[in-house]
Design a protein around this motif. Structure first.
Motif, PDB file in Angstrom:
ATOM      1  N   ILE A  93      -5.208   7.405   4.928  1.00 12.49           N
ATOM      2  CA  ILE A  93      -4.512   6.196   5.385  1.00 12.49           C
ATOM      3  C   ILE A  93      -4.219   5.227   4.242  1.00 12.49           C
ATOM      4  O   ILE A  93      -3.176   4.574   4.228  1.00 12.49           O
ATOM      5  CB  ILE A  93      -5.277   5.522   6.544  1.00 12.49           C
ATOM      6  CG1 ILE A  93      -4.371   4.535   7.261  1.00 12.49           C
ATOM      7  CG2 ILE A  93      -6.550   4.874   6.052  1.00 12.49           C
ATOM      8  CD1 ILE A  93      -4.856   4.108   8.619  1.00 12.49           C
ATOM      9  N   GLU A  94      -5.096   5.154   3.263  1.00 12.29           N
ATOM     10  CA  GLU A  94      -4.900   4.238   2.141  1.00 12.29           C
ATOM     11  C   GLU A  94      -3.656   4.585   1.316  1.00 12.29           C
ATOM     12  O   GLU A  94      -3.125   3.741   0.592  1.00 12.29           O
ATOM     13  CB  GLU A  94      -6.135   4.224   1.227  1.00 12.29           C
ATOM     14  CG  GLU A  94      -7.394   3.700   1.889  1.00 12.29           C
ATOM     15  CD  GLU A  94      -8.111   4.749   2.750  1.00 12.29           C
ATOM     16  OE1 GLU A  94      -7.855   5.966   2.585  1.00 12.29           O
ATOM     17  OE2 GLU A  94      -8.917   4.343   3.601  1.00 12.29           O
TER      18      GLU A  94
ATOM     19  N   ASN B 174       4.350  14.941  10.184  1.00 13.41           N
ATOM     20  CA  ASN B 174       2.902  15.076  10.292  1.00 13.41           C
ATOM     21  C   ASN B 174       2.551  16.561  10.229  1.00 13.41           C
ATOM     22  O   ASN B 174       2.896  17.326  11.124  1.00 13.41           O
ATOM     23  CB  ASN B 174       2.425  14.455  11.611  1.00 13.41           C
ATOM     24  CG  ASN B 174       0.928  14.414  11.720  1.00 13.41           C
ATOM     25  OD1 ASN B 174       0.215  14.969  10.897  1.00 13.41           O
ATOM     26  ND2 ASN B 174       0.447  13.748  12.746  1.00 13.41           N
TER      27      ASN B 174
ATOM     28  N   TRP C 182      -0.767   4.937   2.329  1.00 13.51           N
ATOM     29  CA  TRP C 182       0.397   4.190   2.806  1.00 13.51           C
ATOM     30  C   TRP C 182       0.700   3.019   1.873  1.00 13.51           C
ATOM     31  O   TRP C 182       1.855   2.637   1.714  1.00 13.51           O
ATOM     32  CB  TRP C 182       0.184   3.678   4.235  1.00 13.51           C
ATOM     33  CG  TRP C 182       0.380   4.720   5.273  1.00 13.51           C
ATOM     34  CD1 TRP C 182      -0.576   5.271   6.071  1.00 13.51           C
ATOM     35  CD2 TRP C 182       1.611   5.354   5.634  1.00 13.51           C
ATOM     36  NE1 TRP C 182      -0.012   6.214   6.907  1.00 13.51           N
ATOM     37  CE2 TRP C 182       1.322   6.279   6.655  1.00 13.51           C
ATOM     38  CE3 TRP C 182       2.922   5.234   5.195  1.00 13.51           C
ATOM     39  CZ2 TRP C 182       2.303   7.074   7.253  1.00 13.51           C
ATOM     40  CZ3 TRP C 182       3.904   6.022   5.780  1.00 13.51           C
ATOM     41  CH2 TRP C 182       3.589   6.930   6.795  1.00 13.51           C
TER      42      TRP C 182
ATOM     43  N   GLY D 198       2.705   8.063  12.133  1.00  9.89           N
ATOM     44  CA  GLY D 198       2.314   6.953  11.268  1.00  9.89           C
ATOM     45  C   GLY D 198       3.366   5.869  11.140  1.00  9.89           C
ATOM     46  O   GLY D 198       3.292   5.040  10.222  1.00  9.89           O
TER      47      GLY D 198
ATOM     48  N   THR E 225       4.355   0.371   9.202  1.00  4.99           N
ATOM     49  CA  THR E 225       4.835  -0.986   9.470  1.00  4.99           C
ATOM     50  C   THR E 225       3.732  -2.007   9.210  1.00  4.99           C
ATOM     51  O   THR E 225       3.991  -3.084   8.662  1.00  4.99           O
ATOM     52  CB  THR E 225       5.377  -1.091  10.908  1.00  4.99           C
ATOM     53  OG1 THR E 225       6.431  -0.128  11.076  1.00  4.99           O
ATOM     54  CG2 THR E 225       5.908  -2.483  11.204  1.00  4.99           C
ATOM     55  N   GLN E 226       2.499  -1.692   9.571  1.00  5.71           N
ATOM     56  CA  GLN E 226       1.373  -2.594   9.311  1.00  5.71           C
ATOM     57  C   GLN E 226       1.224  -2.847   7.811  1.00  5.71           C
ATOM     58  O   GLN E 226       1.078  -3.995   7.381  1.00  5.71           O
ATOM     59  CB  GLN E 226       0.076  -2.005   9.877  1.00  5.71           C
ATOM     60  CG  GLN E 226       0.037  -1.977  11.382  1.00  5.71           C
ATOM     61  CD  GLN E 226      -1.133  -1.167  11.925  1.00  5.71           C
ATOM     62  OE1 GLN E 226      -1.669  -0.281  11.264  1.00  5.71           O
ATOM     63  NE2 GLN E 226      -1.512  -1.466  13.161  1.00  5.71           N
ATOM     64  N   PHE E 227       1.257  -1.796   7.022  1.00  6.99           N
ATOM     65  CA  PHE E 227       1.132  -1.940   5.571  1.00  6.99           C
ATOM     66  C   PHE E 227       2.316  -2.713   4.992  1.00  6.99           C
ATOM     67  O   PHE E 227       2.150  -3.557   4.109  1.00  6.99           O
ATOM     68  CB  PHE E 227       1.008  -0.565   4.902  1.00  6.99           C
ATOM     69  CG  PHE E 227      -0.384  -0.007   4.903  1.00  6.99           C
ATOM     70  CD1 PHE E 227      -1.232  -0.197   3.823  1.00  6.99           C
ATOM     71  CD2 PHE E 227      -0.854   0.717   5.992  1.00  6.99           C
ATOM     72  CE1 PHE E 227      -2.518   0.322   3.815  1.00  6.99           C
ATOM     73  CE2 PHE E 227      -2.139   1.243   6.000  1.00  6.99           C
ATOM     74  CZ  PHE E 227      -2.979   1.041   4.907  1.00  6.99           C
TER      75      PHE E 227
ATOM     76  N   THR F 234       3.983   3.163  13.019  1.00  7.36           N
ATOM     77  CA  THR F 234       3.410   1.823  13.166  1.00  7.36           C
ATOM     78  C   THR F 234       2.418   1.521  12.051  1.00  7.36           C
ATOM     79  O   THR F 234       2.357   0.387  11.562  1.00  7.36           O
ATOM     80  CB  THR F 234       2.770   1.655  14.562  1.00  7.36           C
ATOM     81  OG1 THR F 234       3.794   1.835  15.558  1.00  7.36           O
ATOM     82  CG2 THR F 234       2.142   0.283  14.729  1.00  7.36           C
ATOM     83  N   THR F 235       1.693   2.503  11.602  1.00  4.89           N
ATOM     84  CA  THR F 235       0.767   2.304  10.483  1.00  4.89           C
ATOM     85  C   THR F 235       1.539   1.890   9.231  1.00  4.89           C
ATOM     86  O   THR F 235       1.155   0.955   8.530  1.00  4.89           O
ATOM     87  CB  THR F 235      -0.061   3.577  10.210  1.00  4.89           C
ATOM     88  OG1 THR F 235      -0.791   3.898  11.387  1.00  4.89           O
ATOM     89  CG2 THR F 235      -1.013   3.384   9.051  1.00  4.89           C
TER      90      THR F 235
ATOM     91  N   SER G  17       1.396  -4.305  16.035  1.00  2.99           N
ATOM     92  CA  SER G  17       1.060  -3.276  17.015  1.00  2.99           C
ATOM     93  C   SER G  17       2.328  -2.532  17.411  1.00  2.99           C
ATOM     94  O   SER G  17       3.440  -2.999  17.157  1.00  2.99           O
ATOM     95  CB  SER G  17       0.396  -3.902  18.253  1.00  2.99           C
ATOM     96  OG  SER G  17       1.291  -4.795  18.874  1.00  2.99           O
ATOM     97  N   SER G  18       2.144  -1.404  18.040  1.00  3.87           N
ATOM     98  CA  SER G  18       3.283  -0.602  18.476  1.00  3.87           C
ATOM     99  C   SER G  18       4.046  -1.340  19.572  1.00  3.87           C
ATOM    100  O   SER G  18       3.449  -1.838  20.525  1.00  3.87           O
ATOM    101  CB  SER G  18       2.812   0.751  19.005  1.00  3.87           C
ATOM    102  OG  SER G  18       3.921   1.456  19.525  1.00  3.87           O
TER     103      SER G  18
END
Length: 135
Positions: free
Chosen positions: A8-9, A125, A11, A36, A41-43, A38-39, A55-56
């Protein structure tokens, strides 16, 4: 640009390399469920200086976030059945009034975006690894 992620890091590296390339306010995110989007997008929003919780937007269709550069709208068009539903949410107004519009599952609206400059990211993925293609 192409990236391979194993954790995850990773990203953060993707965001760090993509952010200087962003020239347009429309960003299409493609990938299967759990890829990933939304993930990412968070980053991205964190790097843009947003303090909002990302959030999604699956059920809300659109989430609005704030950044020092302006409003960011995050869409999920997965449940849209036809193009009229996309117009009904006021998509053009969002596009006209945003620093950035991030659109997950953009396929239903992609033809209408053909004349608008935009970026696209595909996330594949592969189990333990994700392959990202950005253009």
């Amino acid at each position: 640009m192409e990236f391979k992620l194993n954790k995850i890091e990773d990203w953060q590296k993707v965001v760090d390399e993509i952010l200087p390339q962003l020239q347009h306010n429309i960003f299409l995110l493609k990938g299967n469920l759990g890829a990933g989007k939304t993930t990412f997008t968070q980053f991205l929003l964190k790097k843009l200086g947003s303090n909002d919780e990302v959030s999604s937007p699956t059920y809300a269709i659109v989430n609005e976030y704030h950044s020092p550069k302006g409003k960011i709208f995050h869409f999920d068009l997965y449940r849209m059945k036809n193009i009229d539903e996309v117009y009904d949410i006021g998509m053009e107004e969002y596009l006209d009034n945003a620093f950035l519009c991030i659109i997950e599952w953009p396929e239903i609206y992609e033809e209408e975006l053909a004349d608008f400059p935009h970026h696209e990211m595909k996330i594949e993925n592969l189990g333990d690894e994700r392959v990202i293609i950005f253009k």
